[in-house]
Scaffold this active site. Structure first.
Site, mmCIF file in Angstrom:
data_model
loop_
_atom_site.group_PDB
_atom_site.id
_atom_site.type_symbol
_atom_site.label_atom_id
_atom_site.label_comp_id
_atom_site.label_asym_id
_atom_site.label_seq_id
_atom_site.Cartn_x
_atom_site.Cartn_y
_atom_site.Cartn_z
ATOM 1 N N GLU D 50 51.203 25.085 38.374
ATOM 2 C CA GLU D 50 51.064 26.357 37.683
ATOM 3 C C GLU D 50 52.270 26.481 36.774
ATOM 4 O OE1 GLU D 50 49.981 29.286 40.769
ATOM 5 O OE2 GLU D 50 50.860 30.682 39.338
ATOM 6 N N ASP D 61 55.887 40.674 38.281
ATOM 7 C CA ASP D 61 56.836 39.739 38.864
ATOM 8 C C ASP D 61 58.125 40.390 39.319
ATOM 9 O OD1 ASP D 61 55.582 37.079 38.655
ATOM 10 O OD2 ASP D 61 55.441 37.640 36.543
ATOM 11 N N TYR D 176 42.769 32.826 43.597
ATOM 12 C CA TYR D 176 44.210 32.934 43.791
ATOM 13 C C TYR D 176 44.462 34.173 44.623
ATOM 14 C CZ TYR D 176 49.148 32.583 42.368
ATOM 15 O OH TYR D 176 50.507 32.427 42.328
#
Ligand SMILES: Cc1ncc(COP(=O)(O)O)c(C=O)c1O
Ligand SMILES: Cc1ncc(COP(=O)(O)O)c(C=O)c1O
Lengths: 403, 268, 403, 268
Positions: D50, D61, D176
């Protein structure tokens, strides 16, 4: 005796409330004072004067100010319902603007071009500078050098509004000295100058006139509480510096004899210490700034310096009408200390999301004390005379927070 | 009406000259120096003496007299000691009129009746209470009258013809005409303005007229002396005391008297 | 095309205004966002929700805010009549509180106990801390470390109100980074936390919901201008940071197709310098903070830092509805520079006795420019979105005055 | 569906082990070091790669990956160069799937059509656009499909049974699963929670399931490897780069690979 009085007939023509009030000014000032009294009397007879005031109250000041039921404060006290009259929401952040609007319209009628005024915390100064900008008048604000130092943001607000701020350096260099200097200036500039006194004290006609401009507070409360509770309040509470916001709230209710009124003075560090601003609690009759009234004085009749954490209450005198109301027992006057006011500042802020002026905290503090001991069907209306943004520095300092 | 003021103005008339009225604040810069000055003023040329009762908030006064008040208060002056000072002065001077000038509050606090009695006893002749205009004077007039003290009123530029009779109605001693617009120590009025003003007052009263117009130099005294029955000199004297902080008591007294001597008014 | 649109039917169910808006958020956030959208839809169907809002608007915020005819400002420009909508008189000093009241009532309905929010200048933060105090909720405010440094009094106000202020240190350490951090917190505290977004931007339903809470501004103006002028205004002007005060003013008039609307962005040091906050004037469509809208970005799609003297406009994005209104030409978007806004600050202060927020000065500045070229029978309504007391330090610094 | 992702998961199945997916930000700390790391990852044990497209405002994030983005941008990284990096990687590695992970704006600005075309050409296999949920994905799905790229969607704890089908409808490559509540680098979920989650996902999809749960140590990899088809390690790797500011490129590459090697997943 109190029961037979029609409060609406006071003061008399010479500005007396019982033995209090009057015009105790030098001859140099007398003709000016009489002219103001005369102009004011004429104006009150002209309906367009009140219409003009009402126009600016509504469209500029933002009146009516809300009457807000302080639910969480009430719950915290667990007794009488506490309502707050939100003068803090007025343009410039306090009740002071009511008076400035009224007087500037009078000054305009008198053809004056230059306005002078005194200020302590700067609230009245800002209100005056504001209306002077609005009506395009020259503006000079007298302010104690000590106060200038501790109220810088208000000083800058006044300057931005186009006012000249003149430091008073004599005496204690605070509010009373600013009044002295303003009166001196007035005498020296008779022709074009109007002195816009900032509270319901001083020589006649100021105590009457300033009161009249502030009675809008009490008139609105009367209507609003009827709308919300369908009855009149049981107790009215307001802080007293010079006494203008208190008398504005009280006056329309004075003839409702069953309603109790309480004025709250600043007990500063405690009445017993002498470091306070509580002439009605720890003073005696005397003559100051043009009026007979309760004042803080020593055995020789010298004026004592006042002390209070709230600059707006920091005055050794009081409006004559309050001295009278005290003597005839129509109103009660108590005092609240600096640290109590600060505690109340936090409580009102935390419980209601309102930063009250430290002045107003004195009133709320006392209301909270008495609410506890009243039943829940009783109603207390407290005048929240101003917002506390101006006091954030003071509070921070006290709490040891560095801004 | 006490006799001293009346007698003094009659004597001045006979001499054919105007009188000099000096103003000092009682207790400035301290009791003894102030008393010393007081005692010597008549010899130096003062025909009448105005003595200020110090007050914390002298609204009608400029910087010089404000500071004189502060000095006196700081040195422990109070109303009772002002009267003491007059008593001591009277031990040696039975002729020179003394007028106390002050603000109402210290007198009010003392008690108007008690004050009038004690002042008369001390040898005071008249009283000027700056912040008591005719409208509020009744409560003072009665006790003063009872004690044979004159209540002296101020008249100003702005006291118009309509108002003058009210001011004069209960006036005693003399008329104190404040020619300057504003506070003591502010800009002086012109000679012409004074002339006109005195003429106007004359129409309404037979009392002597004293003019306060903030004289600073002997030359000014000469120029205006004849315009009125008496001339007041205040701030200029007080300023000498202010400027003498570093000097000894004796030197201060000397400086003041030296200045007053230059003001002393001769025959017309 | 513009003429056939019914603006009241926007956005669609997924929050789209034409190609703009939507929910561009991570899956971690989607369920939360959808729950808020759902709860809001339910609330709008319950009449008691609007009643609660109206109660607090009237009694707590002090609504209606006046619509004030700025006579001297009008005379100075010599053209169209300029009216100021006085959101500066609201409790806490700006329009921001309208939204906070609405959202806290929603959060309460959702059973949330903890409120988070971002703030730039601190105005939204103070409004959020205020309603959290009022409704007894835990409150965490994210604020760029740089903004904390330059807006200390507002930081202290928030703290006094019981809020925790968390510095955002990443990126430019200003508003957009505070939003980033608030969203991160939200994802991590799904269950009990409500994110109270401060402007009509961000993911759906915020642009719609925040707008709805602010439409009270435009609704009041409509009624007030009819009362005072017996006709509708010709032009509406408001500053745009995220766009909430502007859309609140515009929205109730959007279907009145003859009324012109102008949003004023911050041109900072000048559009040509790149140092501005004007995505509609010098930006392009992109995706930021959950929404497709005009943004300030470089060729690689990286977000540029915004610049403006007014912290409240200092944002590189804009509410989606404005992007749409721009594209379909229903509204016009202009930009006003720092120094023009400062000049207007002085003018409004000196002429009207009102200290306007620097944000609002951008709007007034443009209104003054166009008023000149309009005839005196025309009416411009400018939204005075907040008071300028918070900006006194900034202005002083700019003017070289030491406070 | 491109073949590389499919093939790799099939191969893993055959090998009887879960796959290791490594995340690094393209261009962190600079183009060359990043490329060097990329090239060596397969040998170190990465089964799928990734690669983060740096963005100025990576909302989903945590601190570690935020700062990685900042370092990359500072070093001049942009979307085009990310694709360049993949191209160079593909010169020597035709097997290891590469998934680009990023935020929508840089891709949108590049132009979705152009991006899909160029990405496919560079050798990208799939795309995770963090801030494009299924509700907004149509505009991406079409161009990606046209270029044989998988659009990989996230599922989370909060993606409930009602919502899951919507997420899975257009999902390609693999699912995911973000097991942590919050942003990358936040607190890890428990093994049990992951087990339950994967079981739930299984009910709805046949696609391989990769779990991101912020693994920090090889021990953690061992513990959870068998719970899903692949395990993602991101922040832990990025943190090594962050902590190596003072080191040479070669040393950084060495440190990263050394760590990845310890993660490499053995047969069940
Ligand atoms: C907010 C506020 N409340 C009260 C006062 C006291 O004045 P008054 O007693 O005349 O109302 C002041 C004076 O500055 C003030 O600013
Ligand atoms: C007074 C004021 N006006 C305008 C704005 C800009 O926000 P918006 O565009 O959402 O109205 C702010 C933001 O803080 C503000 O405080």
């Amino acid at each position: 005796m109190t029961n037979s009085i029609n409060y609406n007939s006071f003061p008399d023509k010479k500005g007396h409330f019982g033995i209090y009030g009057g015009f105790f000014v030098a001859e140099t000032l007398m003709p000016l004072i009489l002219k103001v009294a005369d102009a004011y009397e004429k104006a009150t007879k002209d309906p367009s004067f009140q219409e003009e005031i009402d126009y600016y109250f509504k469209h500029y000041v933002g009146r009516p100010s809300p009457l807000y039921f302080a639910k969480r404060l009430t719950e915290k006290c667990g007794g009488a319902k506490i309502y707050l009259k939100r003068e803090d929401l007025n343009h410039t952040g306090a009740h002071k603007i009511n008076n400035s609007i009224g007087q500037i319209l009078l000054a305009k009628r008198m053809g004056k071009k230059r306005i002078i005024a005194e200020t302590g915390a700067g609230q009245h100064g800002v209100a005056v500078a504001t209306v002077c900008a609005l009506f395009d008048m020259q503006c000079v604000i007298f302010m104690g050098a000590v106060d200038i130092e501790r109220q810088k943001p208000n000083v800058f607000r006044m300057k931005l509004l186009g006012a000249e701020v003149r430091p008073s350096k004599s005496g204690s260099a605070t509010l009373k000295d600013a009044i002295n200097d303003a009166m001196r200036d007035w005498v020296a500039n008779v022709d074009d100058t109007y002195y816009m006194f900032g509270t319901a004290a001083g020589p006649h006609p100021f105590p009457m006139m300033v009161r009249d401009f502030h009675t809008v507070i009490g008139r609105e409360v009367k209507q609003q509480i009827i709308e919300q509770e369908n009855k009149l309040p049981d107790v009215l509470v307001a802080c007293v510096g010079g006494g203008s916001n208190a008398i504005g709230l009280f006056r329309p209710f004075l003839n409702n004899k069953e309603i109790k009124m309480i004025g709250v003075e600043a007990a500063g560090k405690g009445l017993e210490t002498g470091l306070h601003s509580a002439p009605l609690n720890d003073g005696s009759a005397g003559i100051l700034h043009g009026s007979r009234t309760y004042i803080m004085q020593d055995d020789d009749g010298q004026i004592k310096n006042a002390h209070s954490i709230s600059a707006g209450l920091n005055y050794p005198g009081i409006g004559a009408e309050h001295s009278w109301l005290k003597d005839i027992e129509r109103a009660e006057y108590v005092a609240v200390k600096d640290d109590e006011a600060l505690k109340t500042f936090s409580e009102v802020t935390r419980l209601e999301g309102i930063l009250p002026a430290l002045e107003s905290c004195h009133a709320v503090s006392h209301a909270m004390k008495i609410a506890k001991n009243m039943t829940s069907d009783k109603i207390i209306v407290v005048n929240l005379s101003g917002r506390g943004d101006k006091d954030v520095d003071t509070v921070a300092k006290f709490m040891g927070v560095d801004l | 009406m006490t006799e001293r003021i009346k007698n003094r103005f009659e004597a001045l008339k006979k001499e054919g000259r105007s009188g000099l009225i000096t103003f000092t604040t009682a207790g400035d810069p301290d009791f003894e120096t102030s008393l010393e000055i007081l005692k010597s003023l008549p010899k130096a040329g003062a025909d009448l003496i105005e003595l200020g009762i110090p007050f914390s908030d002298p609204i009608a006064d400029g910087k010089a007299i404000q500071e004189a008040s502060q000095r006196a208060l700081k040195a422990g002056m109070n109303v009772k000691r002002v009267l003491d000072m007059v008593s001591i002065f009277r031990e040696n001077d039975k002729e020179t009129p003394i007028i106390l000038m002050g603000y109402y509050n210290p007198v009010y606090k003392y008690g108007v009746d008690a004050f009038a009695k004690d002042a008369a006893k001390a040898g005071v002749d008249g009283l000027i209470i700056v912040d008591v205009p005719p409208e509020e004077a009744d409560e003072l007039l009665i006790p003063l009258k009872k004690n044979n003290l004159d209540m002296i009123f101020l008249a100003t530029q702005t006291t118009d013809d309509e108002r003058l009779p009210k001011v004069l109605k209960n006036a005693g001693g003399f008329i104190y005409y404040v020619s300057i617009a504003g506070i003591t120590g502010a800009a002086s009025a012109s000679e012409d303005a004074i002339k006109t003003a005195v003429k106007r007052l004359r129409k309404y009263t037979k009392l002597p007229i004293a003019v306060d117009f903030d004289i600073k130099t002997p030359k000014q005294v000469k120029a205006v002396a004849n315009l009125a029955d008496a001339i007041v000199v205040g701030s200029a004297i007080v300023k000498i005391i202010e400027d003498s902080k570093e000097l000894s008591k004796q030197e201060i007294v000397g400086k003041v008297l030296e200045f007053v001597k230059t003001l002393a008014i001769d025959k017309k």
